[in-house]
Motif scaffolding. Structure first.
Motif, short mmCIF file in Angstrom:
data_model
loop_
_atom_site.label_atom_id
_atom_site.label_comp_id
_atom_site.label_asym_id
_atom_site.label_seq_id
_atom_site.Cartn_x
_atom_site.Cartn_y
_atom_site.Cartn_z
N ASP A 225 0.85 -1.20 0.00
CA ASP A 225 0.00 0.00 0.00
C ASP A 225 0.89 1.25 0.00
N ARG A 226 0.82 2.01 -1.08
CA ARG A 226 1.69 3.17 -1.20
C ARG A 226 1.31 4.28 -0.23
N LYS A 227 0.05 4.34 0.15
CA LYS A 227 -0.33 5.32 1.16
C LYS A 227 0.34 5.01 2.49
N ASN A 228 0.42 3.73 2.81
CA ASN A 228 1.12 3.34 4.04
C ASN A 228 2.61 3.66 3.96
N PHE A 229 3.18 3.51 2.75
CA PHE A 229 4.59 3.88 2.56
C PHE A 229 4.78 5.36 2.88
N ALA A 230 3.89 6.20 2.35
CA ALA A 230 3.99 7.65 2.59
C ALA A 230 3.82 7.97 4.07
N LYS A 231 2.88 7.28 4.73
CA LYS A 231 2.68 7.50 6.16
C LYS A 231 3.92 7.09 6.95
N ALA A 232 4.54 5.96 6.56
CA ALA A 232 5.74 5.49 7.23
C ALA A 232 6.87 6.50 7.08
N PHE A 233 7.01 7.04 5.87
CA PHE A 233 8.08 8.00 5.65
C PHE A 233 7.86 9.25 6.50
N ARG A 234 6.62 9.70 6.58
CA ARG A 234 6.35 10.92 7.35
C ARG A 234 6.73 10.73 8.82
N ILE A 235 6.42 9.58 9.38
CA ILE A 235 6.78 9.32 10.78
C ILE A 235 8.30 9.36 10.95
N GLN A 236 9.01 8.70 10.04
CA GLN A 236 10.48 8.71 10.10
C GLN A 236 11.00 10.15 10.00
N TYR A 237 10.43 10.90 9.08
CA TYR A 237 10.82 12.28 8.81
C TYR A 237 10.63 13.16 10.05
N GLU A 238 9.51 12.95 10.75
CA GLU A 238 9.19 13.77 11.91
C GLU A 238 10.06 13.48 13.12
N GLU A 239 10.59 12.27 13.20
CA GLU A 239 11.32 11.86 14.41
C GLU A 239 12.83 11.92 14.25
N GLN A 240 13.32 12.55 13.17
CA GLN A 240 14.77 12.65 12.98
C GLN A 240 15.34 13.86 13.69
N ASP A 241 15.10 13.92 14.97
CA ASP A 241 15.62 15.02 15.78
C ASP A 241 16.24 14.44 17.05
N PRO A 242 17.48 14.82 17.36
CA PRO A 242 18.15 14.20 18.51
C PRO A 242 17.58 14.59 19.86
N ILE A 243 16.77 15.65 19.90
CA ILE A 243 16.23 16.12 21.18
C ILE A 243 14.80 15.65 21.40
N THR A 244 13.99 15.73 20.35
CA THR A 244 12.57 15.37 20.50
C THR A 244 12.21 14.03 19.86
N GLY A 245 13.12 13.46 19.08
CA GLY A 245 12.82 12.22 18.36
C GLY A 245 12.53 11.05 19.28
N LYS A 246 11.56 10.24 18.90
CA LYS A 246 11.19 9.07 19.68
C LYS A 246 11.75 7.79 19.09
N LEU A 247 11.75 6.75 19.89
CA LEU A 247 12.08 5.41 19.42
C LEU A 247 11.09 5.02 18.34
N LEU A 248 11.57 4.41 17.25
CA LEU A 248 10.69 3.99 16.16
C LEU A 248 10.75 2.48 15.99
N ILE A 249 9.60 1.88 15.73
CA ILE A 249 9.48 0.43 15.57
C ILE A 249 8.85 0.13 14.22
N GLN A 250 9.47 -0.76 13.46
CA GLN A 250 8.87 -1.21 12.20
C GLN A 250 8.94 -2.74 12.13
N LYS A 251 7.79 -3.35 12.03
CA LYS A 251 7.73 -4.81 12.02
C LYS A 251 8.10 -5.36 10.65
N HIS A 252 8.88 -6.42 10.67
CA HIS A 252 9.22 -7.19 9.47
C HIS A 252 8.89 -8.65 9.79
#
Length: 623
Positions: A225-252
Motif C-alpha cells: 500500500d503506497r499510502k502506508n509507505f507515505a505515512k511510514a516516511f512521514r513518521i520517520q521524517y518527523e522523528e529525525q531530531d536528537p532532542i525530541t525524536g522518539k524510538l521507532l518500531i517497524q515490524k518485518h
C-alpha cells in the motif's frame, strides 16, 4: 600508541606494529584513502585514537572468503560500510546504465565492489566467522535502515539490517556511536545487549521492554500500500531530531526493526578533535602503480568546516543522515588543517574548498535548535526564511579572511553548495562582495534546480523570484568590481511535480538567460529522501496530496532534451514535447522560438555548428 602511518592492510603491517590480533576490522567498498573526507578513515582513526587496534580490508574480492580472512578474526567486531556512496548509486546512472568510472577505486576502475555491497560483505563475514559481531554503517546502511523503495529493482526492500544479518546498524555521522559501542564491547558486554545507544538500530524479537515509541507501518503494509509507505516516511521524517525524536518500531514479519533516536551532533570541541587525528591525507601507497584514487583529487586540498544542513531540500538525504542542526569547527582547527595542506608537496597555493553540505551555514538556524530541537512542521528557509532564522555570514567571512592571509595560500575557493536565498536574506553585503572578489574562479555554481514555482515548492527550494534577484545582485557586484564572472546553475529534470509545461518554462528561462547547459541531471530516486517517497507513491507525505510523477522513458527524455534544446541531437524530442504540450508557437524563426522548422541544411551540418559553438563557449569560460 598512535603511529604516523596508514593503518594495517595486511598481516605484515600488523607485525610491523607488533600486533598479533586486531580489535576491529573495517571492511569497505571504497579504496583505502586516509583523508577526513572519507567516512572509513574517520571511523578507523577515531577508534585508533581511543587505543583500539584497527585494520582495513578495502574492496575485498566478494567471490570467496579469502580476503575477508586476510587480517584474521577481530577480537571485538567487524565494521562494514559500502563506502562514501550507496553502492547502487556508485554503479549505475539514473537510466540504470553501468557507469564507466568509479572515482573511489584505484585508477577509476569499475567492478571492484559488488552491488548492495553492505549485504554481500556481511554474508562473506558470516561464512568466514559464524559468531563474530558485525556492525554496519555509512551512507548505504544509514539511508536504508527502514524498509525502503529501491529504484534499481523498482520494489520495496526490507531494512538493510535484516537483509545483511548484521548485529547493529549505526546511522548518521557515527563517531560517538562507534565510540560507545567499542567501549561496551571492550568491557565485555555482549553485542546483543548493546541496544541503548542513540543513532543506532537493532532487531528485536519482542517489544515488552521498550517504551515511549512510535510504530511505523510494517514492511508488509508498505509493500502492499503506497499510502502506508507515505505515512511510514512521514513518521520517520518527523522523528529525525536528537532532542525530541522518539524510538521507532517497524515490524518485518515476526521481528521488529528498532531505531533509537538520532545521536546529538558533535560539539565544536569534538569536531576539532576528530579532524586533528593523524590522517595521511592521501590514498594508500599500494594504489600508486594503479593510477591512484581519483576521488582524492577534489578533496585533498579542501577543508570540511561544518556538518549538517537546515536547507532541507526534498531530494537531498542530508536531513536523514547528517541532520538539520549545523555544527562547525573552530577557526583554530581549520587554520591548523590549512597549514598542513600548504606543506603538501602537491600544493600549488590553492585551497579548493572550505565548506560542507552548505558552505555558508556555520551555525544552527536558531539557538532554540540546540535546546528544544527542530520545529516539526516548519522549515528554516522554505517557503521563506523563518523570522527566528539567524542570518549572519560574519564568522564565515572572518574565517576566509584568515585563510587568505596564510603564507603560501594564493587563493581560497568555495566549491561547496551555497544557499543563495540565505545570502539574499543577509542585509550585510560584505560576504557577497568578498565572495565575488576573492573566492570565485570566473564561475559561481549554485543550485536553483528549476524555475517553475510549482516544482520548486515540492523540491523545498526558494521561488524563482529569489534566484532572479540573486543573479541581478551578482551581476551588479561584479560590475562594480570590474570582474567578468558567470553563474553556472545546476538544473534538474523530471523531479516529481515536473510536467512538460514546467520543463518548457525552464527551457524558455534558459533561452532568455542565454545559458545552454552541457550537462543536465535527471532526478535520481535514491533511498532516504522525501522526493523519492513522492516518486514511488505519487503522494507528498507531508500533506498526502497527489503529486504528478514523470516516469516514462519518453517523457523523461523529452524533459531532459528541453533543457538542451539547442543540441541538434535533441531536435526530434523537443519538437515532440512542444507539440504534445500544444506549444507549437515555440517552433519557428522568431527570437522566442526554441527550435526552427527543419530546413534543407542537413543534420550533420547543424550538429557541426553546434559543436563549434559549444567549443567556443567552453574556451570563453576558461578564459
Amino acid at each position: 600508541m598512535i603511529i604516523n602511518d596508514f593503518l594495517p592492510i595486511s598481516k605484515d603491517d600488523m607485525q610491523k606494529r607488533g600486533w598479533d590480533e586486531l580489535d576491529f576490522v573495517l571492511v569497505m567498498g571504497d579504496a583505502y584513502v586516509d583523508h577526513p573526507s572519507f567516512g572509513g578513515a574517520i571511523i578507523s582513526r577515531t577508534l585508533e585514537s581511543l587505543g583500539f587496534k584497527v585494520g582495513i580490508i578495502a574492496q575485498p574480492n566478494w567471490k570467496d572468503v579469502k580476503d575477508i580472512k586476510s587480517l584474521g578474526k577481530p577480537r571485538l567486531a567487524f565494521l562494514v560500510t559500502a563506502g562514501n556512496l550507496d553502492s547502487m548509486v556508485n554503479h549505475y546512472t539514473v537510466s540504470k546504465r553501468v557507469r564507466d568510472k568509479d572515482s573511489f577505486s584505484p585508477g577509476g576502475k569499475t567492478g571492484l565492489r559488488p552491488d548492495r555491497a553492505t549485504i554481500v560483505y556481511c554474508n562473506l563475514i558470516r561464512q568466514a566467522y559464524k559468531k563474530v559481531p558485525i556492525i554496519i554503517g555509512g551512507v548505504e546502511a544509514s539511508l536504508r535502515r527502514f524498509a525502503h523503495y529501491d529504484y534499481w529493482s523498482d520494489r520495496v526492500r526490507r531494512s538493510i539490517l535484516i537483509d545483511s544479518n548484521a548485529d547493529l546498524l549505526v546511522y548518521g555521522m557515527g563517531e560517538n556511536q562507534i565510540t560507545e559501542i567499542a567501549n561496551n564491547l571492550k568491557d565485555g558486554l555482549d553485542i546483543q545487549y548493546i541496544r541503548h545507544i542513540p543513532g543506532t538500530c537493532f532487531v528485536a524479537e519482542e517489544l515488552e521492554y521498550l517504551y515511549d515509541y512510535r510504530v511505523v507501518p510494517s514492511f508488509e503494509e508498505i509493500q502492499n500500500d503506497r499510502k502506508n509507505f507515505a505515512k511510514a516516511f512521514r513518521i520517520q521524517y518527523e522523528e529525525q531530531d536528537p532532542i525530541t525524536g522518539k524510538l521507532l518500531i517497524q515490524k518485518h514479519k515476526n521481528r521488529f526493526l528498532v531505531q533509537n533516536p538520532p545521536a546529538m551532533p558533535l560539539s565544536r570541541a569534538e569536531l576539532d578533535r576528530i579532524y586533528s587525528l593523524p590522517y595521511q591525507r592521501n590514498y594508500h601507497p599500494s594504489y600508486k602503480k594503479l593510477g591512484g584514487v581519483p576521488a582524492i583529487k577534489e578533496v585533498k586540498h579542501s577543508i570540511i568546516s561544518e556538518r549538517g544542513c537546515f536547507g532541507n531540500c526534498s531530494f537531498c538525504s542530508l536531513a536523514f543522515h547528517q541532520g538539520r542542526i549545523v555544527r562547525s569547527r573552530s577557526h583554530e582547527s581549520i587554520i591548523e588543517e590549512a597549514k598542513k595542506i600548504t606543506q603538501d608537496e602537491d600544493f600549488k597555493g590553492y585551497i579548493h574548498d572550505v565548506g560542507g553540505p552548505t558552505a555558508n551555514f556555520r551555525h544552527a538556524a536558531c539557538e532554540k535548535q540546540y535546546k528544544k530541537g527542530l520545529c516539526r512542521n516548519k522549515q528554516c528557509l522554505f517557503p521563506n526564511p523563518c523570522q527566528n532564522l539567524k542570518v549572519d555570514h560574519k564568522d564565515y567571512l572572518e574565517l576566509l579572511r584568515k585563510l587568505r592571509k596564510l603564507p603560501g595560500v594564493k587563493k581560497v575557493f568555495i566549491r561547496s553548495g551555497l544557499r543563495y536565498d540565505y545570502i539574499m536574506a543577509d542585509k550585510n553585503e560584505d560576504f557577497f562582495r568578498e565572495l565575488c572578489k576573492h573566492h570565485i574562479s570566473g564561475q559561481l555554481k549554485v543550485a536553483p534546480e528549476h524555475v517553475s514555482d510549482e516544482v520548486l515548492e515540492l523540491m523545498g527550494k526558494p521561488r524563482r523570484q529569489v534566484y532572479e534577484k540573486f543573479v541581478d545582485k551578482f551581476k551588479k557586484i561584479n560590475k562594480e568590481l570590474h570582474k567578468e564572472q558567470y553563474i553556472i546553475p545546476y538544473l534538474m529534470s523530471s523531479h516529481p511535480g515536473s510536467t512538460l509545461k514546467s520543463a518548457i518554462e525552464l527551457a524558455e528561462y534558459l533561452r532568455d538567460f542565454g545559458y545552454y547547459p552541457e550537462q543536465v541531471q535527471d532526478f535520481y530516486p535514491t533511498p532516504g529522501t522525501l522526493s523519492t517517497c513522492m516518486y514511488y507513491t505519487g503522494l507528498d507525505p507531508r500533506t498526502m496530496k497527489s503529486v504528478y510523477v514523470p516516469k516514462s522513458k519518453l517523457e523523461k527524455a523529452m524533459q531532459r532534451a528541453l533543457l538542451q534544446y539547442k543540441n541538434p541531437k535533441n531536435y526530434d524530442l523537443v519538437k515532440q514535447a512542444l507539440i504534445l504540450a500544444k506549444r507549437e508557437d515555440l517552433i519557428g524563426f522568431g527570437p522566442e522560438c526554441l527550435i526552427r522548422p527543419k530546413s534543407k541544411e542537413n543534420k550533420k551540418n547543424r550538429q557541426h555548428k553546434y559543436n563549434q559553438n559549444k567549443a567556443k563557449r567552453k574556451k570563453s569560460r576558461k578564459g
